[in-house]
Structure formats: structure tokens, C-alpha cells
Design a protein around this motif. Structure first.
Motif, PDB file in Angstrom:
ATOM      1  N   THR A 225    -101.547 -92.990 -11.972  1.00  0.00           N
ATOM      2  CA  THR A 225    -101.201 -92.113 -13.089  1.00  0.00           C
ATOM      3  C   THR A 225    -100.548 -90.837 -12.567  1.00  0.00           C
ATOM      4  N   ALA A 226    -101.025 -90.335 -11.435  1.00  0.00           N
ATOM      5  CA  ALA A 226    -100.426 -89.136 -10.840  1.00  0.00           C
ATOM      6  C   ALA A 226     -98.985 -89.404 -10.404  1.00  0.00           C
ATOM      7  N   LEU A 227     -98.733 -90.595  -9.873  1.00  0.00           N
ATOM      8  CA  LEU A 227     -97.376 -90.966  -9.484  1.00  0.00           C
ATOM      9  C   LEU A 227     -96.483 -91.082 -10.705  1.00  0.00           C
ATOM     10  N   SER A 228     -96.968 -91.742 -11.729  1.00  0.00           N
ATOM     11  CA  SER A 228     -96.184 -91.920 -12.948  1.00  0.00           C
ATOM     12  C   SER A 228     -95.838 -90.593 -13.601  1.00  0.00           C
ATOM     13  N   GLU A 229     -96.761 -89.642 -13.541  1.00  0.00           N
ATOM     14  CA  GLU A 229     -96.562 -88.345 -14.191  1.00  0.00           C
ATOM     15  C   GLU A 229     -95.790 -87.360 -13.324  1.00  0.00           C
ATOM     16  N   GLY A 230     -95.433 -87.757 -12.099  1.00  0.00           N
ATOM     17  CA  GLY A 230     -94.614 -86.906 -11.244  1.00  0.00           C
ATOM     18  C   GLY A 230     -95.381 -85.978 -10.327  1.00  0.00           C
ATOM     19  N   ASP A 231     -96.722 -86.087 -10.293  1.00  0.00           N
ATOM     20  CA  ASP A 231     -97.509 -85.253  -9.389  1.00  0.00           C
ATOM     21  C   ASP A 231     -97.433 -85.771  -7.954  1.00  0.00           C
ATOM     22  N   LEU A 232     -97.096 -87.037  -7.798  1.00  0.00           N
ATOM     23  CA  LEU A 232     -96.855 -87.644  -6.497  1.00  0.00           C
ATOM     24  C   LEU A 232     -95.439 -88.194  -6.466  1.00  0.00           C
ATOM     25  N   ASP A 233     -94.888 -88.324  -5.261  1.00  0.00           N
ATOM     26  CA  ASP A 233     -93.574 -88.947  -5.101  1.00  0.00           C
ATOM     27  C   ASP A 233     -93.712 -90.407  -4.677  1.00  0.00           C
ATOM     28  N   ILE A 234     -94.765 -90.690  -3.941  1.00  0.00           N
ATOM     29  CA  ILE A 234     -95.034 -92.023  -3.390  1.00  0.00           C
ATOM     30  C   ILE A 234     -96.549 -92.192  -3.350  1.00  0.00           C
ATOM     31  N   ASN A 235     -97.024 -93.427  -3.465  1.00  0.00           N
ATOM     32  CA  ASN A 235     -98.417 -93.650  -3.086  1.00  0.00           C
ATOM     33  C   ASN A 235     -98.518 -94.877  -2.198  1.00  0.00           C
ATOM     34  N   SER A 236     -99.593 -94.950  -1.454  1.00  0.00           N
ATOM     35  CA  SER A 236     -99.788 -96.033  -0.491  1.00  0.00           C
ATOM     36  C   SER A 236    -101.279 -96.356  -0.438  1.00  0.00           C
ATOM     37  N   PHE A 237    -101.681 -97.404  -1.203  1.00  0.00           N
ATOM     38  CA  PHE A 237    -103.111 -97.728  -1.218  1.00  0.00           C
ATOM     39  C   PHE A 237    -103.431 -99.064  -1.878  1.00  0.00           C
ATOM     40  N   GLN A 238    -102.454 -99.751  -2.519  1.00  0.00           N
ATOM     41  CA  GLN A 238    -102.821-100.838  -3.419  1.00  0.00           C
ATOM     42  C   GLN A 238    -102.117-102.164  -3.143  1.00  0.00           C
ATOM     43  N   THR A 239    -102.772-103.224  -3.644  1.00  0.00           N
ATOM     44  CA  THR A 239    -102.215-104.565  -3.556  1.00  0.00           C
ATOM     45  C   THR A 239    -101.303-104.818  -4.747  1.00  0.00           C
ATOM     46  N   LEU A 240    -100.493-105.855  -4.643  1.00  0.00           N
ATOM     47  CA  LEU A 240     -99.566-106.182  -5.725  1.00  0.00           C
ATOM     48  C   LEU A 240    -100.287-106.622  -7.001  1.00  0.00           C
ATOM     49  N   PRO A 241    -101.330-107.472  -6.936  1.00  0.00           N
ATOM     50  CA  PRO A 241    -102.043-107.825  -8.174  1.00  0.00           C
ATOM     51  C   PRO A 241    -102.609-106.603  -8.890  1.00  0.00           C
ATOM     52  N   PHE A 242    -103.117-105.634  -8.120  1.00  0.00           N
ATOM     53  CA  PHE A 242    -103.662-104.428  -8.736  1.00  0.00           C
ATOM     54  C   PHE A 242    -102.551-103.628  -9.416  1.00  0.00           C
ATOM     55  N   LEU A 243    -101.413-103.470  -8.746  1.00  0.00           N
ATOM     56  CA  LEU A 243    -100.286-102.736  -9.317  1.00  0.00           C
ATOM     57  C   LEU A 243     -99.804-103.383 -10.605  1.00  0.00           C
ATOM     58  N   GLU A 244     -99.669-104.691 -10.607  1.00  0.00           N
ATOM     59  CA  GLU A 244     -99.191-105.394 -11.800  1.00  0.00           C
ATOM     60  C   GLU A 244    -100.160-105.205 -12.972  1.00  0.00           C
ATOM     61  N   LYS A 245    -101.447-105.216 -12.679  1.00  0.00           N
ATOM     62  CA  LYS A 245    -102.448-105.039 -13.733  1.00  0.00           C
ATOM     63  C   LYS A 245    -102.406-103.625 -14.301  1.00  0.00           C
ATOM     64  N   VAL A 246    -102.297-102.631 -13.433  1.00  0.00           N
ATOM     65  CA  VAL A 246    -102.241-101.241 -13.889  1.00  0.00           C
ATOM     66  C   VAL A 246    -100.975-100.982 -14.695  1.00  0.00           C
ATOM     67  N   ASN A 247     -99.852-101.503 -14.231  1.00  0.00           N
ATOM     68  CA  ASN A 247     -98.595-101.349 -14.977  1.00  0.00           C
ATOM     69  C   ASN A 247     -98.723-101.921 -16.382  1.00  0.00           C
ATOM     70  N   SER A 248     -99.342-103.093 -16.471  1.00  0.00           N
ATOM     71  CA  SER A 248     -99.501-103.758 -17.759  1.00  0.00           C
ATOM     72  C   SER A 248    -100.473-103.013 -18.669  1.00  0.00           C
ATOM     73  N   ASP A 249    -101.613-102.637 -18.119  1.00  0.00           N
ATOM     74  CA  ASP A 249    -102.656-102.003 -18.927  1.00  0.00           C
ATOM     75  C   ASP A 249    -102.281-100.608 -19.386  1.00  0.00           C
ATOM     76  N   ARG A 250    -101.555 -99.868 -18.555  1.00  0.00           N
ATOM     77  CA  ARG A 250    -101.273 -98.462 -18.845  1.00  0.00           C
ATOM     78  C   ARG A 250     -99.803 -98.188 -19.143  1.00  0.00           C
ATOM     79  N   ASP A 251     -99.032 -99.260 -19.289  1.00  0.00           N
ATOM     80  CA  ASP A 251     -97.613 -99.128 -19.630  1.00  0.00           C
ATOM     81  C   ASP A 251     -96.881 -98.214 -18.655  1.00  0.00           C
TER      82      ASP A 251
END
Length: 272
Positions: free
Chosen positions: A76-102
Motif C-alpha cells: 500500500t505504501a508503494l502504491s500510494e507513492g511513499d516507496l519507490d520500490i519494494n523487495s519482500f514478496q512472492t508472485l502469488p502474494f503480489l497477485e493476490k494483493v493486487n486483486s484484493d486491493r485493486d
């Protein structure tokens, strides 16, 4: 009257500035090539990115590392512009977060693999787990599904033959030991292990608890696991020069050697 005019002028000015800010966000302004803010979770991701930070400084790139202790806020911090990059997650997790939180976040490069392990303070072998035992697992969808996949690989349960990366406890078709499934915040599992019979715990959290995945797990996820971690950015920044630079530094020989020496095989570099 003059006071009213001044107030109206200020309102109009604020409106113009707000419109400009919105326009910049919509058009996807390129990230600075001199300084970026990178979000990581505490532990291995933090340590590796700090090594990248060290290498980047030698090339004139300043990296501000922001450390998180859970998995949702870095996105959420990355999406809102508080971060430029993040490095911590797997692809299944990213896909789920993108879907759940638009969200509209994309992966750009592989980083490390942190094998999930099964741990117990009461039993020395997965074969010793008794009937009715309590099994602790992460309560977020991606890591919860991963925990069940690891448990199945250990021969304890059987899951439906569908997409197991989205599986839940309801997708268990065979549970011969009649296990009780306890879903908890992933970071809390090491602390709660004393109350559980066994649990699936992410490597970063087990290392923070002072345990070694290779030596202390009673079952460890295969090194061929698809749960590799990635560098992630907003979609509009995926081709930015500084993103490519960060990925190159991360996937450098220096970082690969650092991972090998620092983690002694418990964490693996996932790029060629």
C-alpha cells in the motif's frame, strides 16, 4: 471584501496545485536517478537490500531503506507513492494483493528464495506428529496456501488438484491425523510455537527468532519452490532507469556472494 478575494485566490491556488499533483501521479513521473526509497521486511530482505545500498552509494545512488514487520503495508505504501520500490514478496502474494486491493504493482526482477519450514518445539520429526495436533499457519491467503502446500509435500494432508497457490483449509480432501488448523499473523508464529504442536513459518521470521531453517526445521520446503521473491514497482515505473539499475545491483556477483556467506545456504539467490 479584500479578505474574501484573498481567500478565494488561495482556494483557487490550492485547487491548481492539487490538480497538478494528480496529473503528475496519473502520467507516471519517472523516479529520481539520485535517490530512491525501498521498502523491505525485517530480516533477510533488509540485510540484502542494505548490501545493495552499499554498492549503490559507490555509484552515486542513495537508497533510503524503510523496514516493515508485516506484508500488506509495503504494497500500500508503494502504491500510494511513499516507496519507490519494494523487495519482500512472492508472485502469488503480489497477485493476490493486487486483486484484493485493486493495486497496479508489477514485478521486475527475481531476488531470493526463503524456503518455508515446518517447526515444532515438541516433536523432532514430522512422523511424530500425533492425531489431533494443532498446526499453526499464516493467516494471509498467499502464505496460508503455501503452508498447506508444504504440509502436503511432507505427506501429512492432501489438497484438491486445482490451483494450490490459492488453496485454503477448505481445500483439504484428506486429513488422516485430524489436525486442527490455527491461522495467525505470520510474524507471530514463532512466539506462538510453544502453544502449538507444529507450525509452518517463513524463513525471515524464524531467523529473527534465533532458529536456523536447515538445522531446526522438521521439514523444509524444496529448493525448486515457485515461491521466489521479487523486486516490485508501480506499473508506470517498471522501465525507469533507476529501477533497472537497482535490479542490476541486486543481481550482481557481489550480492550473490554476500547471500552465500551471510546465510550459509538457508537463503538462496534465485537468479542465474
Amino acid at each position: 471584501m479584500k479578505r474574501i478575494v484573498v481567500l478565494l485566490s488561495l482556494v483557487l491556488l490550492i485547487g491548481v496545485l492539487s490538480a497538478c499533483g494528480s496529473k503528475d501521479k496519473e502520467t507516471g513521473k519517472a523516479l529520481s536517478e539520485e535517490k530512491i526509497v525501498v521498502g523491505v521486511t525485517a530480516g533477510p530482505h533488509e540485510l540484502v537490500v542494505n548490501k545493495v545500498k552499499e554498492l549503490a552509494a559507490k555509484e552515486g545512488l542513495e537508497i533510503d531503506v524503510k523496514v516493515f514487520t508485516e506484508y500488506i503495508l509495503p504494497n500500500t505504501a508503494l502504491s500510494e507513492g511513499d516507496l519507490d520500490i519494494n523487495s519482500f514478496q512472492t508472485l502469488p502474494f503480489l497477485e493476490k494483493v493486487n486483486s484484493d486491493r485493486d493495486l497496479n504493482l508489477v514485478h521486475v526482477a527475481k531476488t531470493i528464495l526463503l524456503p518455508m519450514g515446518i517447526y515444532s518445539d515438541k516433536f523432532d520429526s514430522i512422523d511424530d506428529i500425533p492425531d489431533g495436533a494443532s498446526f499453526g499457519m499464516p493467516n494471509d491467503p498467499s502464505n496460508g496456501a503455501r503452508a498447506l502446500i508444504v504440509l502436503e509435500a511432507a505427506g501429512v494432508i492432501t489438497l484438491r488438484d486445482e490451483d494450490k497457490t490459492t488453496g485454503t483449509v477448505q481445500d483439504i480432501v484428506e486429513n488422516p491425523k485430524n489436525l486442527k488448523f490455527v491461522e495467525l499473523e505470520a510474524s507471530q508464529l514463532p512466539k506462538q510455537l510453544i502453544e502449538l504442536d507444529f507450525a509452518a513459518i517463513n524463513t525471515n521470521f524464524i531467523l529473527a527468532a534465533g532458529k536456523n531453517p536447515v538445522e531446526d526445521s522438521i521439514f523444509l520446503e524444496s529448493k525448486s519452490s515457485p515461491y521466489v521473491n521479487y523486486i516490485v514497482v508501480r506499473e508506470e515505473n517498471k522501465d525507469d532507469a533507476v529501477v533497472k539499475k537497482f535490479a542490476e545491483l541486486y543481481q550482481s556477483d557481489e550480492v550473490k556472494e554476500f547471500i552465500k556467506e551471510e546465510f550459509n545456504g538457508t537463503i538462496l539467490s534465485s537468479w542465474e
